[in-house]
Design a protein around this motif. Structure first.
Motif, PDB file in Angstrom:
ATOM      1  N   LEU A  46    -126.831 102.810 -34.605  1.00  0.00           N
ATOM      2  CA  LEU A  46    -127.953 102.411 -35.452  1.00  0.00           C
ATOM      3  C   LEU A  46    -128.609 103.616 -36.117  1.00  0.00           C
ATOM      4  O   LEU A  46    -129.141 103.514 -37.225  1.00  0.00           O
ATOM      5  N   VAL A  47    -128.584 104.769 -35.427  1.00  0.00           N
ATOM      6  CA  VAL A  47    -129.119 105.996 -36.029  1.00  0.00           C
ATOM      7  C   VAL A  47    -128.320 106.342 -37.287  1.00  0.00           C
ATOM      8  O   VAL A  47    -128.880 106.714 -38.322  1.00  0.00           O
ATOM      9  N   LEU A  52    -127.694 106.093 -43.385  1.00  0.00           N
ATOM     10  CA  LEU A  52    -127.160 105.525 -44.627  1.00  0.00           C
ATOM     11  C   LEU A  52    -128.261 104.867 -45.450  1.00  0.00           C
ATOM     12  O   LEU A  52    -128.249 104.923 -46.683  1.00  0.00           O
ATOM     13  N   GLY A  53    -129.230 104.230 -44.771  1.00  0.00           N
ATOM     14  CA  GLY A  53    -130.375 103.651 -45.464  1.00  0.00           C
ATOM     15  C   GLY A  53    -131.178 104.709 -46.187  1.00  0.00           C
ATOM     16  O   GLY A  53    -131.628 104.504 -47.324  1.00  0.00           O
ATOM     17  N   TRP A  54    -131.372 105.848 -45.513  1.00  0.00           N
ATOM     18  CA  TRP A  54    -132.090 106.966 -46.142  1.00  0.00           C
ATOM     19  C   TRP A  54    -131.349 107.466 -47.385  1.00  0.00           C
ATOM     20  O   TRP A  54    -131.957 107.652 -48.453  1.00  0.00           O
ATOM     21  N   LEU A  55    -130.049 107.680 -47.264  1.00  0.00           N
ATOM     22  CA  LEU A  55    -129.258 108.164 -48.394  1.00  0.00           C
ATOM     23  C   LEU A  55    -129.279 107.175 -49.551  1.00  0.00           C
ATOM     24  O   LEU A  55    -129.363 107.569 -50.725  1.00  0.00           O
ATOM     25  N   ALA A  56    -129.202 105.872 -49.232  1.00  0.00           N
ATOM     26  CA  ALA A  56    -129.206 104.851 -50.279  1.00  0.00           C
ATOM     27  C   ALA A  56    -130.547 104.838 -51.013  1.00  0.00           C
ATOM     28  O   ALA A  56    -130.593 104.750 -52.248  1.00  0.00           O
ATOM     29  N   ALA A  57    -131.656 104.925 -50.266  1.00  0.00           N
ATOM     30  CA  ALA A  57    -132.986 104.893 -50.888  1.00  0.00           C
ATOM     31  C   ALA A  57    -133.193 106.091 -51.804  1.00  0.00           C
ATOM     32  O   ALA A  57    -133.650 105.941 -52.945  1.00  0.00           O
ATOM     33  N   TRP A  58    -132.846 107.270 -51.344  1.00  0.00           N
ATOM     34  CA  TRP A  58    -133.037 108.453 -52.172  1.00  0.00           C
ATOM     35  C   TRP A  58    -132.013 108.531 -53.291  1.00  0.00           C
ATOM     36  O   TRP A  58    -132.291 109.085 -54.351  1.00  0.00           O
ATOM     37  N   GLY A  59    -130.838 107.963 -53.066  1.00  0.00           N
ATOM     38  CA  GLY A  59    -129.859 107.892 -54.145  1.00  0.00           C
ATOM     39  C   GLY A  59    -130.353 106.988 -55.265  1.00  0.00           C
ATOM     40  O   GLY A  59    -130.191 107.293 -56.451  1.00  0.00           O
ATOM     41  N   PHE A 248    -136.714 105.517 -43.118  1.00  0.00           N
ATOM     42  CA  PHE A 248    -135.410 105.409 -42.455  1.00  0.00           C
ATOM     43  C   PHE A 248    -135.135 106.647 -41.596  1.00  0.00           C
ATOM     44  O   PHE A 248    -134.563 106.539 -40.506  1.00  0.00           O
ATOM     45  N   GLN A 249    -135.523 107.827 -42.089  1.00  0.00           N
ATOM     46  CA  GLN A 249    -135.345 109.029 -41.272  1.00  0.00           C
ATOM     47  C   GLN A 249    -136.176 108.949 -39.995  1.00  0.00           C
ATOM     48  O   GLN A 249    -135.695 109.282 -38.896  1.00  0.00           O
ATOM     49  N   MET A 250    -137.422 108.538 -40.129  1.00  0.00           N
ATOM     50  CA  MET A 250    -138.295 108.435 -38.957  1.00  0.00           C
ATOM     51  C   MET A 250    -137.794 107.371 -37.988  1.00  0.00           C
ATOM     52  O   MET A 250    -137.851 107.553 -36.769  1.00  0.00           O
ATOM     53  N   LEU A 251    -137.288 106.287 -38.551  1.00  0.00           N
ATOM     54  CA  LEU A 251    -136.683 105.251 -37.711  1.00  0.00           C
ATOM     55  C   LEU A 251    -135.480 105.815 -36.968  1.00  0.00           C
ATOM     56  O   LEU A 251    -135.250 105.485 -35.790  1.00  0.00           O
ATOM     57  N   GLY A 252    -134.721 106.678 -37.638  1.00  0.00           N
ATOM     58  CA  GLY A 252    -133.568 107.295 -37.004  1.00  0.00           C
ATOM     59  C   GLY A 252    -133.961 108.126 -35.789  1.00  0.00           C
ATOM     60  O   GLY A 252    -133.301 108.057 -34.737  1.00  0.00           O
ATOM     61  N   LEU A 253    -135.027 108.923 -35.900  1.00  0.00           N
ATOM     62  CA  LEU A 253    -135.482 109.720 -34.759  1.00  0.00           C
ATOM     63  C   LEU A 253    -135.976 108.824 -33.636  1.00  0.00           C
ATOM     64  O   LEU A 253    -135.678 109.064 -32.455  1.00  0.00           O
ATOM     65  N   TRP A 254    -136.710 107.774 -33.988  1.00  0.00           N
ATOM     66  CA  TRP A 254    -137.214 106.822 -32.983  1.00  0.00           C
ATOM     67  C   TRP A 254    -136.048 106.150 -32.246  1.00  0.00           C
ATOM     68  O   TRP A 254    -136.060 106.021 -31.023  1.00  0.00           O
ATOM     69  N   LEU A 255    -135.019 105.763 -32.996  1.00  0.00           N
ATOM     70  CA  LEU A 255    -133.843 105.146 -32.386  1.00  0.00           C
ATOM     71  C   LEU A 255    -133.075 106.136 -31.510  1.00  0.00           C
ATOM     72  O   LEU A 255    -132.496 105.756 -30.487  1.00  0.00           O
TER      73      LEU A 255
END
Length: 344
Positions: A46-47, A52-59, A248-255
């Motif tokens: 999930l991390v 990928l969510g972060w990359l998609a949003a900034w892309g 999404f990045q912060m969610l990644g650290l939390w996960l």
């Protein structure tokens, strides 16, 4: 020039390895390995999805800025170009500052647009990404002020002061720069013109640009920046997408902490992720080593008794492993394919 850049990159990675060696030694290699072995692989997956969510949003944010500049690019293309941009940042010293010129070339080749337009686009995206990060960090600051006695924690106090200084200082500098942009533009033209011509004279098979040609390109870069700044709708959409990417990045650290088996409040991630990203300006490629160190220091300093140095480092390794290596591998493939196409 290529040789000098290669040497700088090699030295940067060597420095990162030294930092990692010190960090792993202090935290304890055995404890780190044990925590990583016991990690929940489903949550680790999930991390990577959050990454990928972060990359998609900034892309998509990059696509929005390019659209404002009159450059058409599809959503898949924007995603791939942005991963290529992150690859450039991750393998060159000083992060974004070192990677932006390469990213601009990548955008130019992909979209068949002028180099200065690509440079203006990625510079605009990087600048816009700063605004939500500080805003979110200030929310985290508010949490710490209500939950922690600052006077008892010097590290945390310094981090909060850094956030406050950045929140006031950077927007002020941007405002002053915008007010004096024509004066700055004239100075940039005056400084860069002789440098560019001197480098071109020594570079093999590179035509020496005329003074007028250089001025035209630099002027084109500043005009492109003005077009982005003068489009409120585009700015609002890009800022919103940037905020989603940060989430999404912060969610990644939390996960990552969930995967290690030591949950932390999401509010902690709101604060430490943006501050950790500041370490990306170090000479280390993509901030490797520096960002991890800052994250571990902040997490251990937080009011989280269960988060020891080995646990914090294990979670950070999972998080940064996804955030650093996912765009590095994908972006490296993108850059390689584009390079082969241009040679063909």
């Amino acid at each position: 020039m290529a040789g000098g850049r290669t040497r700088a990159t090699i030295l940067g990675f060597a420095g990162a390895l030294v930092v990692f060696a010190i960090l792993f030694t202090v935290a304890g290699v055995d404890d780190l390995v044990s925590n990583l072995r016991n990690a929940d692989l489903r949550l680790v997956g999930l991390v990577f999805l959050a990454t990928l969510g972060w990359l998609a949003a900034w892309g998509f944010s990059l696509r929005t800025v390019l659209d404002v500049l009159g450059v058409s690019v599809s959503i898949p293309q924007a995603f791939l170009v942005f991963t290529g941009a992150m690859f450039s940042n991750n393998v060159t010293p000083f992060g974004q500052a070192g990677g932006e010129p390469i990213t601009a070339l990548l955008i130019s080749r992909t979209t068949d647009t002028e180099y200065e337009t690509g440079l203006a686009a990625i510079a605009s995206v990087d600048t816009l990404n700063f605004v939500p990060s500080i805003t979110i960090a200030l929310i985290g600051v508010a949490y710490y002020v209500t939950e922690t006695t600052l006077g008892t924690n010097r590290r945390l106090e310094l981090a909060l002061v850094a956030v406050a200084v950045l929140a006031v200082g950077v927007p002020s500098l941007v405002y002053l720069g915008w007010q004096h942009r024509y004066r700055i533009e004239a100075r940039v033209v005056g400084v860069l013109t002789p440098v560019i011509r001197a480098v071109a004279k020594r570079a093999p098979r590179v035509p020496v640009p005329t003074v007028g040609g250089i001025e035209h390109r630099i002027n084109g870069f500043f005009r492109a920046i003005e077009r982005v700044a003068a489009n409120p709708r585009g700015l609002a959409l890009a800022l919103g997408l940037s905020a989603i990417g940060w989430f999404f990045q912060m969610l990644g650290l939390w996960l990552a902490f969930q995967a290690i088996g030591t949950p932390i409040p999401l509010s902690i991630a709101l604060f430490v992720v943006p501050i950790g990203a500041i370490a990306g300006v170090t000479p280390l490629p993509g901030g490797a080593g520096g960002i991890e160190t800052v994250l571990v220091v902040l997490l251990v300093a937080a009011p989280l008794p269960a988060v020891t140095e080995p646990i914090a480092l294990a979670a950070v390794v999972v998080f940064r492993g996804a955030v650093y290596w996912t765009p590095t591998v994908l972006g490296g493939l993108v850059v390689t394919v584009l390079g082969l196409r241009s040679r063909g």
